[in-house]
Design an enzyme around this catalytic site. Structure first.
Site, PDB file in Angstrom:
ATOM      1  N   CYS A 110      79.993  74.590  31.726  1.00 22.52           N
ATOM      2  CA  CYS A 110      79.889  73.200  31.259  1.00 22.52           C
ATOM      3  C   CYS A 110      80.953  72.828  30.228  1.00 22.52           C
ATOM      4  O   CYS A 110      81.222  71.644  30.019  1.00 22.52           O
ATOM      5  CB  CYS A 110      78.500  72.944  30.689  1.00 22.52           C
ATOM      6  SG  CYS A 110      77.156  73.298  31.841  1.00 22.52           S
ATOM      7  N   HIS A 247      78.273  66.890  25.814  1.00 24.65           N
ATOM      8  CA  HIS A 247      77.876  67.391  27.130  1.00 24.65           C
ATOM      9  C   HIS A 247      76.453  66.927  27.437  1.00 24.65           C
ATOM     10  O   HIS A 247      75.572  66.969  26.580  1.00 24.65           O
ATOM     11  CB  HIS A 247      77.958  68.911  27.134  1.00 24.65           C
ATOM     12  CG  HIS A 247      77.331  69.558  28.325  1.00 24.65           C
ATOM     13  ND1 HIS A 247      77.586  69.144  29.615  1.00 24.65           N
ATOM     14  CD2 HIS A 247      76.445  70.600  28.421  1.00 24.65           C
ATOM     15  CE1 HIS A 247      76.889  69.897  30.461  1.00 24.65           C
ATOM     16  NE2 HIS A 247      76.200  70.778  29.763  1.00 24.65           N
ATOM     17  N   ASN A 277      72.472  67.178  34.763  1.00 26.96           N
ATOM     18  CA  ASN A 277      73.550  67.998  34.217  1.00 26.96           C
ATOM     19  C   ASN A 277      74.550  68.316  35.329  1.00 26.96           C
ATOM     20  O   ASN A 277      74.253  69.089  36.231  1.00 26.96           O
ATOM     21  CB  ASN A 277      72.965  69.288  33.633  1.00 26.96           C
ATOM     22  CG  ASN A 277      74.007  70.202  33.024  1.00 26.96           C
ATOM     23  OD1 ASN A 277      75.214  69.966  33.135  1.00 26.96           O
ATOM     24  ND2 ASN A 277      73.560  71.272  32.385  1.00 26.96           N
TER      25      ASN A 277
END
Length: 360
Positions: A110, A247, A277
């Protein structure tokens, strides 16, 4: 001295949407259960490969910057879910956009997009490159065991991209910090790779494992510490940060992070409800959405931070330039999808639920 400015941006999101209510048709969950714990309402499921989403996002970013693929000096593609391990899929994007330059993938999960932006900005400031395309693209639905609620509700597919260009105008990427916490590498992982026994059919049952509590604690620490470090490095006080693009892993993580850093929540951009996500794609998608919503303005000081499997973490401080609208608009789009998201994932859902039932 050369400064590295974002001059183009673009995203690509698959048309098939999987809602929380859709998930409740085959697993024990509810829309309320998912929303209260994650902030997620829906996510997108791709009917195409990661490189195709990346290519569409790239074409939009190039158009927004008003440049052609042939003008690029480098392509950096951040992904943990490439179409192929050999060759890299940056080369696929390169072919699709007509570029003639270096191209490579990076896997920092990520945090990958911010890793890429950091590397690209250093190459521009050193004079090595003038125009670099950075992409974050993921097809994480490929990794999901749909019988495991703790991960099945979290992830989605998509891609985002930016163009970073050299400029004599001060601003752009002011600084960045990268880190990794290897002690936590086992709390977020998939077993896909050469450690698999390719002759054992069970080895194909790879999926994402997550220890939610450990990830929560380490994510807040990792993003918070690196954010403070890059602010100190750049000599900028937290009160002088105008906007935060974190994020998008979990809205509760974002809320806790900004609270501990004493940043007003209204300064933090949150769009996880619409995408889930998407790993390396969350920040570039968020940049595109924030621009389209008028939340990024010229001269704004922006803090961005991320964490991911590894456990990687990254933070970047950016001063936005003068332009917040694209120079040109691309008509690039993904091919039509003739299936619903539930239809796309049905083979995997049936497989994993049958496997879980047989194991009882």
């Amino acid at each position: 001295m050369q400064y590295a400015h974002i001059t183009g941006w673009g995203k690509s999101v698959p048309p098939a949407t999987l809602t929380n209510d859709d998930l409740a048709t085959f697993m024990e969950t509810t829309d309320e259960w998912i929303k209260t714990r994650t902030g997620i309402s829906k996510r997108n499921i791709s009917h195409v490969n990661t490189s195709e989403m990346a290519s569409v996002a790239a074409k939009h970013a190039l158009a927004a910057a008003g440049i052609d693929g042939s003008e690029l000096d480098l392509i950096i593609l951040a992904t943990a879910s490439p179409d192929t391990l050999i060759p890299n899929i940056a080369s696929t994007v390169q072919a699709n956009i007509g570029a003639t330059c270096g191209a490579f993938d990076i896997n920092a999960a990520c945090s990958g997009f911010l890793y890429g932006v950091g590397l690209a900005s250093s190459m521009i400031k050193s004079g090595q490159s003038k125009k670099i395309l950075i992409i974050g693209a993921e097809r994480l639905s490929f990794y999901l065991d749909w019988s495991r609620r703790e991960t099945a509700v979290l992830f989605g597919d998509g891609a985002g991209a930016i163009v970073l260009e050299a400029s004599d105008q001060p601003g752009g990427v002011l600084g960045y910090e990268l880190n990794n916490d290897p002690e936590g590498r086992d709390i977020l992982q998939s077993n896909f790779g050469t450690q698999m026994d390719r002759f054992d059919n069970d080895s194909l049952d790879f999926y994402i494992h997550i220890n939610g509590q450990d990830v929560f604690k380490r994510a807040i620490h990792g993003m918070g510490s690196l954010s403070n470090k890059v602010l100190e490095k750049c000599g900028i006080a937290i009160d002088d940060v105008d906007f935060v693009i974190p994020h998008q892993a979990n809205e509760r993580i974002i809320d806790t992070l900004v609270s501990r850093m004493k940043i007003p929540k209204e300064k933090a951009f949150v769009n996880i409800a619409d995408y889930g996500n998407t790993s390396a794609a969350t920040i570039p998608i968020a940049i595109c959405d924030a621009l389209s919503q008028g939340k990024i303005v010229p001269g704004q000081t922006i803090l961005s931070c991320a964490f991911g499997a590894g456990l990687t973490s990254a933070a970047m401080l950016l001063q936005w330039g003068e332009r917040t609208t694209p120079i040109n608009i691309s008509d690039a789009e993904l091919p039509p999808c003739d299936k619903t998201a539930l239809e796309l994932i049905k083979p995997a859902v049936d497989y994993f639920f049958n496997k879980a039932k047989n194991a009882q």
